[in-house]
Design a protein around this motif. Structure first.
Motif, PDB file in Angstrom:
ATOM      1  N   CYS A 254      -0.280   3.583  -3.508  1.00 30.08           N
ATOM      2  CA  CYS A 254      -0.436   3.763  -2.069  1.00 30.08           C
ATOM      3  C   CYS A 254      -1.630   4.685  -1.830  1.00 30.08           C
ATOM      4  N   PHE A 255      -2.637   4.199  -1.109  1.00 27.01           N
ATOM      5  CA  PHE A 255      -3.865   4.971  -0.923  1.00 27.01           C
ATOM      6  C   PHE A 255      -3.612   6.247  -0.129  1.00 27.01           C
ATOM      7  N   SER A 256      -2.842   6.166   0.940  1.00 31.07           N
ATOM      8  CA  SER A 256      -2.631   7.358   1.769  1.00 31.07           C
ATOM      9  C   SER A 256      -1.884   8.443   0.992  1.00 31.07           C
ATOM     10  N   ARG A 257      -0.943   8.030   0.148  1.00 30.97           N
ATOM     11  CA  ARG A 257      -0.212   9.024  -0.630  1.00 30.97           C
ATOM     12  C   ARG A 257      -1.117   9.664  -1.685  1.00 30.97           C
ATOM     13  N   SER A 258      -1.991   8.872  -2.277  1.00 29.44           N
ATOM     14  CA  SER A 258      -2.953   9.431  -3.231  1.00 29.44           C
ATOM     15  C   SER A 258      -3.907  10.386  -2.527  1.00 29.44           C
ATOM     16  N   LEU A 259      -4.275  10.068  -1.295  1.00 29.15           N
ATOM     17  CA  LEU A 259      -5.143  10.951  -0.524  1.00 29.15           C
ATOM     18  C   LEU A 259      -4.461  12.296  -0.269  1.00 29.15           C
ATOM     19  N   GLY A 260      -3.203  12.254   0.113  1.00 27.82           N
ATOM     20  CA  GLY A 260      -2.464  13.489   0.332  1.00 27.82           C
ATOM     21  C   GLY A 260      -2.305  14.304  -0.938  1.00 27.82           C
ATOM     22  N   LEU A 261      -2.128  13.625  -2.077  1.00 27.78           N
ATOM     23  CA  LEU A 261      -2.000  14.345  -3.342  1.00 27.78           C
ATOM     24  C   LEU A 261      -3.316  15.004  -3.741  1.00 27.78           C
ATOM     25  N   CYS A 262      -4.441  14.396  -3.378  1.00 30.35           N
ATOM     26  CA  CYS A 262      -5.735  15.033  -3.637  1.00 30.35           C
ATOM     27  C   CYS A 262      -5.853  16.342  -2.868  1.00 30.35           C
TER      28      CYS A 262
ATOM     29  N   CYS B 222      -1.485   2.513   3.916  1.00 32.88           N
ATOM     30  CA  CYS B 222      -0.655   3.683   4.231  1.00 32.88           C
ATOM     31  C   CYS B 222       0.789   3.421   3.838  1.00 32.88           C
ATOM     32  N   SER B 223       1.552   4.469   3.822  1.00 31.64           N
ATOM     33  CA  SER B 223       2.969   4.349   3.499  1.00 31.64           C
ATOM     34  C   SER B 223       3.695   3.614   4.607  1.00 31.64           C
ATOM     35  N   THR B 224       4.864   3.095   4.293  1.00 30.62           N
ATOM     36  CA  THR B 224       5.596   2.268   5.238  1.00 30.62           C
ATOM     37  C   THR B 224       6.362   3.118   6.242  1.00 30.62           C
ATOM     38  N   ALA B 225       6.828   2.439   7.294  1.00 27.73           N
ATOM     39  CA  ALA B 225       7.613   3.140   8.306  1.00 27.73           C
ATOM     40  C   ALA B 225       8.907   3.684   7.728  1.00 27.73           C
ATOM     41  N   VAL B 226       9.462   2.992   6.742  1.00 28.30           N
ATOM     42  CA  VAL B 226      10.747   3.423   6.206  1.00 28.30           C
ATOM     43  C   VAL B 226      10.628   4.768   5.498  1.00 28.30           C
ATOM     44  N   GLU B 227       9.440   5.095   4.954  1.00 27.57           N
ATOM     45  CA  GLU B 227       9.283   6.397   4.308  1.00 27.57           C
ATOM     46  C   GLU B 227       9.405   7.520   5.338  1.00 27.57           C
ATOM     47  N   SER B 228       8.795   7.316   6.519  1.00 28.21           N
ATOM     48  CA  SER B 228       8.928   8.314   7.581  1.00 28.21           C
ATOM     49  C   SER B 228      10.369   8.390   8.066  1.00 28.21           C
TER      50      SER B 228
END
Length: 693
Positions: free
Chosen positions: A342-350, A651-657
């Motif tokens: 997941c690109f958005s999650r990798s971005l947050g981890l950076c 981005c991550s899915t709605a279910v993660e939120s």
């Protein structure tokens, strides 16, 4: 008197024909539609008003209600003389939910007496109110037990005395499962005709250790008219001691039951250690907990404080690191090359890795957070609105903290506004110990400047999804590669005097987590097929063009099934190809039209020819799916690949939120929600638009 005059649905129609056996034909007074029915069976007329003219239907229902009340025994409108004063008495039924309010006036009629005629279970208004209550429970993730609360029932009786409140057991065991079944049918019907699809797999292990966790499977699919849709296929509770192979087995079963086995182009699923962490990355020390006293409990504050600690989330999971390694092995073996991060999650981890590399930031950010909390309580809201105004920003006042400030991007926006107006805010709140010094402002300014492009990338991917989860907004991975190039360029050109370790940590994290995207044929293909980018980003267009042709050739043949290397189940069927368009009879050769010049035979272009013509055109800002819907005829081979590539979300899915919200709102000590009921609520909330829009 209007309330006792005759009320008929035919008042809204003009009768144009009346035959035998009461058969009539009438034209709607509003739109002129002709409707046939019998005088004794007028449901066709009622249905027409309800579907086409809601205002007229509401007026009809209101008149019917007034008529019923006008013929009642007068218990709803009782006037009693008491010392010469006439007072209004409103009886409230006590026949439902055990123990009601009684009446506002001692002279009123008891609720169980003949004053109020209760709705029948099948009355449309009874069903409408019950549905509205179910929607409230789903949308706000409320425990179903709220319907048994005395105050809630009193409110219902005050708003509509004729409504019979449904018991908790009925909503929990019948109403919500019925809606879930409707959502399943709608999802399977939509997926049966989907032209391309990808899947997202989310593993949540949290809820303060009360449950082992949940597995969420989301499908992103493209319809025949190039509309992107997403639907949660299943939300399954993970049993204690569940292994990675068991999770993949459940995932496989969900795919089979929904008919998507072998049809998924890619599966978005992070490495297990990352996937099991649901806490958002936050700026270390920059907490807004003092404003959350009225809206949240101590558990919420603890979640914020531990937001940067990925390993902390593992303590609520399945055990030690050895077990996690076993999960990771089965995770990789089961998904194989089909899996993408997941690109958005990798971005947050950076961002998280970069912030951890500069531990001295915590004290300064903590002071800035304390200053922020102080001014939001000391400065009038109308003054604060001049500074903190915008998406994801707090307007001041206790309990008004936006959910967006729970993640690093929202906090960074607040911090930037704070620095831009720090003199004004200090003047309004008065100088004190919490005032930021010159060196502290310079340090925080460097932090915001270093992280600003990361925030821009985050906003491109997420948009307004924090504010509204019930949207079908879909951002594909075509944005990922340009974002990585932009971040690389920014970090190479930026210098820092106060926090050089932050830039170094960010650079190392980008190289480790995001740089592989730059050489991945999948991302190269998706970005090039996005009409706003094409190959304008490439420093080696010839090499990238060759990579592109090799990748396109794998997926562009219309006659072959989906590549077995990207399928979880290569032997599964693919959806039938659309029927060819009908050919006009005038196009056939004949003597009559022999004088007309014959059109040259259109020859199918090869993949290389399509790509050459496509790249020759200038880039456009037209939305990618809209562009390919329009250009599918000109570039059929490229369009076939674009269909698949654009189903992969960035981005991550709605279910993660929703998982995160459930962790805050539905803790066992607060809502006493059983795992099966929580599963249903999450499933319905994620598919809310599928059911109720």
């Amino acid at each position: 008197m209007a309330s006792v005059s005759k009320v008929s649905i035919l008042d809204y129609f003009n009768i144009v024909f009346e035959g035998e056996n009461g058969k009539i034909e009438s034209n709607c007074k509003a739109c002129g539609t002709r409707i046939q029915a019998k005088r004794s069976v007028t449901s066709n007329f009622v249905t027409h008003l309800k579907r086409k003219h809601q205002a007229m239907y509401d007026d009809f229902v209101k008149r019917k209600d007034m008529k019923r009340e006008g013929y009642s025994s007068g218990s709803l409108h009782t006037f009693s003389a008491n010392g010469g004063n006439t007072r209004y008495s409103l009886p409230i039924s006590t026949g439902v939910g055990g123990g009601g309010m009684g009446t506002l006036e001692a002279g009123g009629v008891a609720g169980s007496g003949g004053g109020v005629t209760k709705f029948d279970r099948h009355d449309p208004r009874q069903a409408l109110i019950s549905e509205a209550i179910a929607k409230m429970i789903v949308q706000d993730l409320q425990p179903v037990s709220i319907v048994e609360n005395h105050g809630f029932r009193e409110l219902l009786q005050l708003l509509e005395p004729r409504y019979t409140p449904e018991p908790q057991h009925y909503i929990q065991s019948q109403l919500l499962p019925a809606y879930a079944y409707q959502a399943q049918l709608a999802t399977r019907q939509a997926l049966a005709s989907a032209h391309a699809l990808s899947l997202s797999l989310d593993v949540w292990r949290g809820l303060s250790g009360a449950t082992p966790g949940y597995l969420g499977v989301t499908c992103h699919f493209l319809t025949s008219d190039w509309q992107m849709r997403s639907a949660l296929l299943a939300c399954l509770p993970l049993a204690g001691g569940t292994s990675g192979s068991r999770v993949l087995s459940d995932f496989d079963e969900v795919c089979h039951s929904h008919g998507v086995s072998g049809r998924a182009f890619r599966v978005v699923a992070d490495h297990f250690v990352t996937a099991a962490t649901v806490k958002p990355c936050c700026l270390p020390g920059f907490l807004v907990s003092p404003l959350l006293v009225n809206g949240q409990d101590e558990g919420d504050e603890e979640e914020l404080e531990n937001g940067n600690d990925a390993e902390e989330g593992m303590r609520n999971g399945h055990g030690d690191g050895g077990e996690d390694e076993a999960w990771e092995d089965s995770w990789e073996q089961g998904l194989g090359v089909c899996r993408v991060d997941c690109f958005s999650r990798s971005l947050g981890l950076c961002v998280r890795d970069g912030l951890r590399s500069c531990p001295q930031l915590s004290s300064t950010l903590a002071k800035a957070g304390s200053f922020y909390n102080y001014i939001t309580s000391a400065v009038p809201p109308e003054k604060l609105s001049q500074v903190f105004e915008g998406p994801g920003l707090t307007m001041g006042g206790q309990g008004n903290t936006s959910p967006a400030v729970r993640d690093w991007a929202g906090q960074l926006k607040v911090l930037r506004r704070l620095l831009d107006s720090v003199e004004f805010l200090e003047e309004m709140s008065g100088p004190g110990e919490l005032a930021l010094g010159v060196s502290e402002r310079a340090l925080l300014r460097e932090v915001t400047d270093a992280l600003e492009p990361f925030t821009e990338a985050w906003d491109m991917v997420y948009g307004d999804r924090h504010a509204d989860l019930q949207t079908d907004r879909h951002v594909s991975i075509s944005l990922a590669l340009p974002c990585v190039l932009g971040l690389r360029k920014h970090l190479s050109e930026t210098s820092s005097h106060h926090c050089p370790s932050l830039l170094m940590g960010l650079s190392q994290a980008v190289e480790h987590r995001l740089a592989p995207i730059l050489e991945d044929p999948l991302y190269i293909t998706a970005t090039t097929l996005d009409p706003q980018f094409k190959l304008t980003w490439s420093s080696s267009p010839d090499w990238h063009r060759q990579v592109l042709i090799e990748e396109l050739s794998k997926h562009s043949t219309a006659s072959s099934p989906v590549d077995s290397n990207t399928d979880l189940h290569p032997h599964s069927h693919t959806p039938p190809a659309p029927a060819p368009s009908p050919v006009s009879s005038l196009s056939r050769p004949c003597k009559l039209f022999s004088f007309i010049k014959q059109r040259p035979t259109a020859q199918a272009k090869s993949l290389e020819q399509e790509l050459t013509i496509y790249l020759r055109e200038e880039p456009t800002d037209e939305e990618a799916l809209h562009y390919w819907r329009r250009k599918a005829i000109d570039f059929p081979l490229l369009a076939q690949v674009a269909k698949r590539a654009f189903t992969i979300p960035a981005c991550s899915t709605a279910v993660e939120s929703i998982f995160t919200s459930a962790g805050r709102c539905l803790r066992p000590e607060r809502g006493r929600v059983l795992p099966k009921n929580l599963e249903t609520l999450i499933y319905l909330k994620a598919n809310y638009r599928l059911l109720w829009t």
